[in-house]
Design an enzyme around this catalytic site. Structure first.
Site, PDB file in Angstrom:
ATOM      1  N   THR A 196      -6.602   6.185  13.370  1.00  0.00           N
ATOM      2  CA  THR A 196      -6.839   7.260  12.417  1.00  0.00           C
ATOM      3  C   THR A 196      -5.821   8.363  12.667  1.00  0.00           C
ATOM      4  O   THR A 196      -5.284   8.494  13.763  1.00  0.00           O
ATOM      5  CB  THR A 196      -8.272   7.803  12.536  1.00  0.00           C
ATOM      6  OG1 THR A 196      -8.519   8.764  11.506  1.00  0.00           O
ATOM      7  CG2 THR A 196      -8.511   8.437  13.895  1.00  0.00           C
ATOM      8  N   GLY A 197      -5.549   9.142  11.631  1.00  0.00           N
ATOM      9  CA  GLY A 197      -4.558  10.203  11.767  1.00  0.00           C
ATOM     10  C   GLY A 197      -3.659  10.288  10.548  1.00  0.00           C
ATOM     11  O   GLY A 197      -4.106  10.046   9.424  1.00  0.00           O
ATOM     12  N   ASP A 198      -2.406  10.598  10.765  1.00  0.00           N
ATOM     13  CA  ASP A 198      -1.435  10.731   9.680  1.00  0.00           C
ATOM     14  C   ASP A 198      -1.013   9.339   9.221  1.00  0.00           C
ATOM     15  O   ASP A 198      -0.038   8.761   9.698  1.00  0.00           O
ATOM     16  CB  ASP A 198      -0.225  11.537  10.151  1.00  0.00           C
ATOM     17  CG  ASP A 198       0.740  11.873   9.005  1.00  0.00           C
ATOM     18  OD1 ASP A 198       0.635  11.251   7.928  1.00  0.00           O
ATOM     19  OD2 ASP A 198       1.584  12.767   9.194  1.00  0.00           O
ATOM     20  N   GLY A 199      -1.766   8.801   8.277  1.00  0.00           N
ATOM     21  CA  GLY A 199      -1.562   7.420   7.856  1.00  0.00           C
ATOM     22  C   GLY A 199      -0.215   7.132   7.257  1.00  0.00           C
ATOM     23  O   GLY A 199       0.296   6.017   7.371  1.00  0.00           O
ATOM     24  N   ARG A 203      -1.924   8.046  -4.043  1.00  0.00           N
ATOM     25  CA  ARG A 203      -1.564   7.808  -2.643  1.00  0.00           C
ATOM     26  C   ARG A 203      -2.587   6.898  -1.961  1.00  0.00           C
ATOM     27  O   ARG A 203      -3.789   7.053  -2.112  1.00  0.00           O
ATOM     28  CB  ARG A 203      -1.479   9.136  -1.901  1.00  0.00           C
ATOM     29  CG  ARG A 203      -1.091   9.034  -0.417  1.00  0.00           C
ATOM     30  CD  ARG A 203      -2.274   9.114   0.502  1.00  0.00           C
ATOM     31  NE  ARG A 203      -1.864   9.214   1.908  1.00  0.00           N
ATOM     32  CZ  ARG A 203      -2.699   9.186   2.938  1.00  0.00           C
ATOM     33  NH1 ARG A 203      -3.993   9.051   2.717  1.00  0.00           N
ATOM     34  NH2 ARG A 203      -2.253   9.282   4.176  1.00  0.00           N
ATOM     35  N   VAL A 204      -2.093   5.929  -1.213  1.00  0.00           N
ATOM     36  CA  VAL A 204      -2.913   5.052  -0.385  1.00  0.00           C
ATOM     37  C   VAL A 204      -2.426   5.191   1.048  1.00  0.00           C
ATOM     38  O   VAL A 204      -1.221   5.097   1.297  1.00  0.00           O
ATOM     39  CB  VAL A 204      -2.826   3.581  -0.842  1.00  0.00           C
ATOM     40  CG1 VAL A 204      -3.571   2.666   0.124  1.00  0.00           C
ATOM     41  CG2 VAL A 204      -3.383   3.429  -2.254  1.00  0.00           C
ATOM     42  N   GLY A 205      -3.328   5.430   1.971  1.00  0.00           N
ATOM     43  CA  GLY A 205      -2.949   5.630   3.365  1.00  0.00           C
ATOM     44  C   GLY A 205      -2.956   4.358   4.175  1.00  0.00           C
ATOM     45  O   GLY A 205      -2.892   3.247   3.644  1.00  0.00           O
ATOM     46  N   ASP A 206      -3.067   4.511   5.485  1.00  0.00           N
ATOM     47  CA  ASP A 206      -3.005   3.358   6.380  1.00  0.00           C
ATOM     48  C   ASP A 206      -4.321   2.610   6.470  1.00  0.00           C
ATOM     49  O   ASP A 206      -4.344   1.427   6.832  1.00  0.00           O
ATOM     50  CB  ASP A 206      -2.586   3.803   7.785  1.00  0.00           C
ATOM     51  CG  ASP A 206      -3.600   4.735   8.439  1.00  0.00           C
ATOM     52  OD1 ASP A 206      -4.185   5.571   7.722  1.00  0.00           O
ATOM     53  OD2 ASP A 206      -3.811   4.626   9.658  1.00  0.00           O
ATOM     54  N   THR A 242     -11.014   9.302   9.509  1.00  0.00           N
ATOM     55  CA  THR A 242     -11.379   7.966   9.076  1.00  0.00           C
ATOM     56  C   THR A 242     -12.512   7.469   9.953  1.00  0.00           C
ATOM     57  O   THR A 242     -12.557   7.793  11.137  1.00  0.00           O
ATOM     58  CB  THR A 242     -10.184   7.003   9.233  1.00  0.00           C
ATOM     59  OG1 THR A 242      -9.088   7.476   8.463  1.00  0.00           O
ATOM     60  CG2 THR A 242     -10.535   5.591   8.783  1.00  0.00           C
TER      61      THR A 242
END
Length: 342
Positions: free
Chosen positions: A253-256, A230-233, A202
């Site tokens: 950033t990372g595994d949202g 899918r929507v992430g963080d 990100t």
């Protein structure tokens, strides 16, 4: 990217200069692709633009240049091969925010996020309706697919759709492509996480201008091979980023899918408000997630209202150091920084 202020006391006056810090998970050579994004944000700030203008401009540059394929069009296709975008922007003075998730056919996700903030009473628009809103606001609809994203999908299908993010379904998602159906009378189980620096990144930015105004923004094309919709963080206020001009800002950033459950950016800002220095606030936000998910992949950058900054990351195999960019009036150009993961 993070843009923040640095202050020093002299003759009872606080002197504020501007600073920019940029997220970069990649190897050194790949991190250099973020340099122009930092330069764009820095240029906006130095030319008299607001902190909000700076974070939007930096994210927009990263989108246009595709930042190693993890931001903007033509990267991280979902299971159906479509690239969709998430973005968010927040004004730390007014606490107004705008965001889009699962945005289709529109390249300038951060611009649409700002339009949501400035032209609606809402905070988050998602999916096809977000795309229609963008078109009505004058954004151009175009295909986000590229030869690269088509090839990524093709190779994934040839590899029996590995990795993917399905669980408790049949056929066995660890061996086969879908379509999938719920697995009846099965005990829910967890699969190994597949979110890594290779599958997701990100652009995250936090800015504080000379007057102490804070802003933050994020933009991403999400996880490669994600389930459509899918929507992430990144577009979630307090998860992907957060800013409050009375305390500072943070971006993650990372595994949202895991990180959004803990609102790490909000937590870090509140810890700085309570007196924690940025590095300690970042480490505390990472540690809170790690207590529940020790092997999660993620990092965060933080800056307080005095312009001090820090970063932290969770150490996992293959990821022991986190790189980010810093620009300020002292350096005049982006500088690469790093922090060892905890």
């Amino acid at each position: 990217m993070l843009v923040s202020s640095h202050s020093s006391h002299q003759d009872s006056h606080v002197l504020v200069t501007s600073r920019i810090v940029s997220i970069c998970f990649r190897r050194l050579a790949q991190c250099l692709t973020v340099l122009s994004c930092g330069a764009a944000a820095w240029s906006a700030l130095r030319s008299g633009g607001s902190a909000l203008d700076a974070v939007e401009e930096g994210c927009a540059r990263c989108q246009a240049e595709q930042c190693d394929g993890t931001v903007g069009y033509g990267g991280s296709p979902d299971e159906s091969g479509e690239t969709t975008l998430d973005a968010m922007i927040i004004d730390g003075d007014t606490m107004q925010a705008g965001a889009v998730g699962d945005l289709r056919r529109i390249k300038d996700a951060i611009g649409v996020a700002r339009a949501v903030m400035e032209h609606t009473e809402h905070t988050l628009l998602v999916g096809e309706s977000a795309s229609v809103f963008a078109e009505n606001m004058g954004f151009i609809a175009e295909d986000l697919t590229t030869n690269r994203s088509v090839n990524i999908l093709s190779q994934w299908l040839k590899g029996n759709c590995q990795p993917n993010y399905r669980k408790n379904v049949f056929p066995d998602p660890s061996r086969s492509c879908g379509p999938y159906k719920p697995r009846a009378a099965a005990r829910p189980s967890e699969r190994a996480r597949h979110a890594t620096a290779r599958s997701h990144d990100t652009i995250g930015m936090v800015a504080l201008d000379r007057d102490g105004h804070a802003a933050a923004a994020t933009s991403t094309n999400g996880l490669a091979h994600k389930v459509p919709g899918r929507v992430g963080d990144s577009p979630i206020v307090g998860a992907g980023a957060y800013a409050d001009s009375s305390a500072g800002g943070a971006a993650a950033t990372g595994d949202g899918d895991i990180m959004m459950r803990f609102l790490p950016s909000f937590l870090a800002v509140e810890l700085m408000r309570a007196g924690a220095d940025p590095s300690a606030a970042c480490e505390a936000a990472i540690s809170r997630i790690r207590r529940h998910y020790s092997g999660f992949f993620g990092a965060i950058i933080c800056a307080n209202t005095t312009g001090h900054y820090g970063a932290a990351c969770n150490k996992v195999p293959g990821f022991s150091q986190f790189h980010y960019m810093v620009s300020d009036s002292e350096s005049g150009s982006p500088l690469l920084k790093s922090v060892d993961c905890i």
